[in-house]
Design a protein around this motif. Structure first.
Motif, short mmCIF file in Angstrom:
data_model
loop_
_atom_site.label_atom_id
_atom_site.label_comp_id
_atom_site.label_asym_id
_atom_site.label_seq_id
_atom_site.Cartn_x
_atom_site.Cartn_y
_atom_site.Cartn_z
N ILE A 180 -29.37 -83.03 -74.41
CA ILE A 180 -28.82 -84.38 -74.40
C ILE A 180 -28.85 -85.04 -73.03
CG2 ILE A 180 -26.43 -83.58 -74.10
CD1 ILE A 180 -25.62 -85.87 -76.03
N SER A 181 -28.66 -84.26 -71.96
CA SER A 181 -28.61 -84.87 -70.63
C SER A 181 -29.98 -85.32 -70.14
CB SER A 181 -28.01 -83.89 -69.61
OG SER A 181 -28.89 -82.82 -69.35
N LEU A 182 -31.05 -84.86 -70.81
CA LEU A 182 -32.41 -85.24 -70.40
C LEU A 182 -32.90 -86.51 -71.09
CD1 LEU A 182 -34.26 -81.79 -70.31
CD2 LEU A 182 -33.07 -82.97 -68.46
N LEU A 183 -32.23 -86.92 -72.16
CA LEU A 183 -32.71 -88.07 -72.93
C LEU A 183 -32.83 -89.36 -72.11
CD1 LEU A 183 -30.88 -87.45 -76.33
CD2 LEU A 183 -33.33 -87.22 -75.87
N PRO A 184 -31.82 -89.69 -71.27
CA PRO A 184 -31.95 -90.93 -70.48
C PRO A 184 -33.16 -90.92 -69.56
CG PRO A 184 -29.68 -90.13 -70.47
CD PRO A 184 -30.52 -89.05 -71.07
N LYS A 185 -33.54 -89.75 -69.07
CA LYS A 185 -34.71 -89.64 -68.18
C LYS A 185 -35.97 -90.13 -68.86
CE LYS A 185 -37.38 -86.22 -65.56
NZ LYS A 185 -37.51 -84.80 -65.16
N TYR A 291 -26.62 -79.88 -71.39
CA TYR A 291 -26.05 -80.30 -72.66
C TYR A 291 -24.71 -81.04 -72.48
CZ TYR A 291 -29.60 -76.97 -74.06
OH TYR A 291 -30.80 -76.31 -74.21
N ASP A 292 -24.46 -81.45 -71.24
CA ASP A 292 -23.21 -82.14 -70.90
C ASP A 292 -21.98 -81.34 -71.32
OD1 ASP A 292 -24.60 -84.21 -69.77
OD2 ASP A 292 -24.39 -85.58 -71.46
N GLU A 293 -22.06 -80.03 -71.15
CA GLU A 293 -20.96 -79.15 -71.52
C GLU A 293 -20.23 -78.64 -70.26
OE1 GLU A 293 -19.96 -78.62 -74.48
OE2 GLU A 293 -21.64 -79.05 -75.81
N GLU A 294 -18.99 -78.17 -70.46
CA GLU A 294 -18.23 -77.58 -69.37
C GLU A 294 -18.61 -76.11 -69.21
OE1 GLU A 294 -16.28 -79.42 -67.46
OE2 GLU A 294 -16.74 -81.18 -68.70
N ILE A 295 -18.11 -75.50 -68.15
CA ILE A 295 -18.51 -74.13 -67.82
C ILE A 295 -18.12 -73.14 -68.92
CG2 ILE A 295 -16.40 -73.52 -66.55
CD1 ILE A 295 -19.97 -72.68 -65.43
N ASP A 296 -17.08 -73.42 -69.68
CA ASP A 296 -16.67 -72.47 -70.73
C ASP A 296 -17.71 -72.36 -71.84
OD1 ASP A 296 -16.23 -74.97 -71.83
OD2 ASP A 296 -14.24 -74.50 -72.62
N TRP A 297 -18.64 -73.32 -71.90
CA TRP A 297 -19.71 -73.26 -72.90
C TRP A 297 -20.62 -72.06 -72.68
CZ3 TRP A 297 -25.14 -74.38 -73.36
CH2 TRP A 297 -25.57 -74.66 -74.67
N VAL A 298 -20.69 -71.57 -71.44
CA VAL A 298 -21.47 -70.36 -71.15
C VAL A 298 -20.94 -69.20 -71.99
CG1 VAL A 298 -22.07 -68.65 -69.38
CG2 VAL A 298 -22.08 -71.10 -68.81
N GLY A 299 -19.61 -69.08 -72.07
CA GLY A 299 -19.01 -68.05 -72.90
C GLY A 299 -19.23 -68.29 -74.37
N TYR A 300 -19.08 -69.54 -74.79
CA TYR A 300 -19.25 -69.88 -76.21
C TYR A 300 -20.66 -69.54 -76.69
CZ TYR A 300 -20.23 -72.76 -80.29
OH TYR A 300 -20.66 -73.18 -81.53
N ALA A 301 -21.67 -70.00 -75.95
CA ALA A 301 -23.06 -69.80 -76.38
C ALA A 301 -23.45 -68.32 -76.32
CB ALA A 301 -24.00 -70.63 -75.51
N THR A 302 -22.96 -67.61 -75.31
CA THR A 302 -23.22 -66.17 -75.22
C THR A 302 -22.65 -65.46 -76.44
OG1 THR A 302 -23.21 -66.21 -72.79
CG2 THR A 302 -22.87 -64.08 -73.85
#
Length: 369
Positions: A180-185, A291-302
Motif C-alpha cells: 500500500i505504501s508504494l501505490l502513490p509512487k 504496508y503502513d503498519e506498526e512494528i507489532d505487525w512483525v510479530g503478527y505476520a511471523t
C-alpha cells in the motif's frame, strides 16, 4: 545356576536398555537445544570488482556484530560465489546463494528468447512491456524452456562448495497488488485486479490450463474469482520450487527462499503460496513500513506464517527492513517479536543499510537470548 545366569543376563540387558534410553533422552534434549539456536542473517549484493581484502573486512564486521549468515546475490555467477564463500566462512559466516528466480532482468540467455516471458491479460509481454519498473522481466514458470533455464541456474549455484543453501527470490508472479505504501509512487489505485498487472496469459499457460480445465482464462467473465485459474498459477510456481528442492538436495545443500509476509497475503498479492512448497526454510520479508503498519505487525505476520507451517519441517526466518525502522529500540523490538512468534532467526535487508549502531544492537540482543 542356569537360572542365575539368566537373571544376570536379564539385568545386563536391562542396564543396556536403560543406558540406551538415557542416551536417547540426552540426544533429544541436545537436539532441542541445537534447534533452539536463533540465527541472524543479512542480504548483500556482490560486486566482482571489489577486492578479497575488502570483502573479508565486511564479513568480519558482520560477524563481530552478531551476524551468523550472509545471503549473497552474485547475479547467478558461480565463480564469484566460489570466490566469496571461503572468505565468509573464514570469518565464521554461513553463505547462501541468493538468486532472482522468475524475475530475470538483463538475463543475456533469456533475452534471446522473447517467447520465454510472461504475458499480461492485456496481451503484453514482460520482454518489452514491463510492469511498474524497468527491471521487471518475468519468465514464465510453465513454459518448459524458461523453467529449465531457471533450474539450470539453480544447479550451477548448488554445485558451489561450502554454501548452505540456494536462496530463491522473486519466486512468484509480478505483483497483482503492490504494498500500500508504494501505490502513490506509481500514482495507482489498486482496489481490484487490473489486467496490465495480471500475468501469465502466454500461449503455454493458456494451452495447458485449457487442457486441464476445459476453459480459456482469456474468455472468463471474471478471472479474479476463478479459483482454478488462480491455483494453476500458484501450482506453476510450486512446481519450479519443488524441482529446485530436488536439485539442491541432490547436491547436499538446502533450498531456502525470500517470500512475501505470510501465505494468505502472498497468495493474494503475488500468486505465491509458500506454505505448500517443498522447501527447507523461508525468509518472509515482513517489511512493516511497506504496508503502513506498526512494528507489532512483525510479530503478527511471523505468527501467521508459523501457524500455516505448523506440522511441517519448514522453518521461518523473519526478514526485517532496516530503513523502515525508526530507532535501534525498534530494531530490538522487531527481533524479539519475530522470535516470540515462531521464527528461528531473522535476516536484515540489507548489508549497506546496517549501521554500526544497528550491529551493536544486534550483538546485544543476541547475547540476551
Amino acid at each position: 545356576m542356569v537360572k542365575l545366569l539368566q537373571n544376570k543376563s536379564f539385568f545386563k540387558l536391562s542396564a543396556i536398555a536403560f543406558l540406551a534410553l538415557t542416551l536417547s533422552f540426552f540426544s533429544c534434549d541436545h537436539k532441542t537445544q541445537m534447534d533452539g539456536k536463533f540465527d541472524f542473517g543479512v542480504w548483500i549484493t556482490a560486486d566482482a570488482k571489489r577486492s578479497n581484502e575488502d570483502y573479508s573486512k565486511e564479513f568480519k564486521k558482520y560477524k563481530d556484530g552478531g551476524i551468523d549468515e550472509v545471503l549473497i546475490n552474485t547475479q547467478t555467477d558461480p565463480k564469484l560465489l566460489a570466490r566469496l564463500v571461503p572468505l565468509a566462512k573464514k570469518e565464521g559466516l554461513k553463505v547462501h546463494a541468493w538468486i532472482m528466480a522468475m524475475n530475470r532482468p538483463n538475463d543475456s540467455v533469456a533475452l534471446k528468447h522473447p517467447d520465454w516471458y510472461q504475458v499480461s491479460k492485456e496481451g503484453k509481454s514482460c520482454f518489452d512491456n514491463r510492469p511498474y519498473v524497468d527491471y521487471y522481466q518475468w519468465l514464465c514458470p510453465t513454459k518448459k524452456e524458461s523453467r529449465e533455464h531457471v533450474l539450470g541456474l539453480v544447479e550451477g549455484l548448488a554445485k558451489v562448495d561450502g554454501i548452505e543453501s540456494v536462496h530463491l527470490d522473486y519466486i512468484r508472479f509480478p505483483d497483482i497488488f503492490l504494498p500500500i505504501s508504494l501505490l502513490p509512487k506509481y500514482n495507482l489505485v489498486q482496489d481490484k485486479e487490473l489486467p496490465q498487472f495480471d500475468f501469465c496469459y502466454c500461449d503455454a499457460c493458456v494451452s495447458k490450463f485449457e487442457k486441464e480445465h476445459h476453459k480459456n482464462p482469456k474468455t472468463s467473465h471474471n478471472t479474479s474469482i476463478d479459483m482454478e485459474w488462480k491455483n494453476f498459477r500458484l501450482n506453476a510456481v510450486k512446481a519450479v520450487v519443488d524441482d529446485a528442492y530436488k536439485i539442491a538436495h541432490k547436491h547436499h545443500v538446502k533450498l531456502t527462499a525470500a517470500v512475501f509476509p505470510y501465505p494468505e497475503m502472498a497468495d493474494h498479492m503475488v500468486r505465491q503460496r509458500w506454505d505448500k512448497w517443498n522447501i527447507d526454510e523461508v525468509y518472509p520479508m515482513i517489511y512493516h513500513s511497506f504496508y503502513d503498519e506498526e512494528i507489532d505487525w512483525v510479530g503478527y505476520a511471523t505468527k501467521q506464517g508459523a501457524a500455516d507451517l505448523e506440522g511441517k519441517d519448514t522453518k521461518i526466518n523473519t526478514g526485517i527492513y532496516i530503513p523502515g525502522l525508526k530507532s535501534d529500540a525498534e530494531l530490538k523490538e522487531a527481533i524479539l517479536l519475530a522470535k516470540k512468534n515462531g521464527a528461528k532467526g531473522v535476516s536484515f535487508f540489507d548489508g549497506n543499510a546496517l549501521s554500526d549502531s544497528n550491529l551493536k544492537t544486534i550483538k546485544e540482543v543476541k547475547a540476551s537470548l
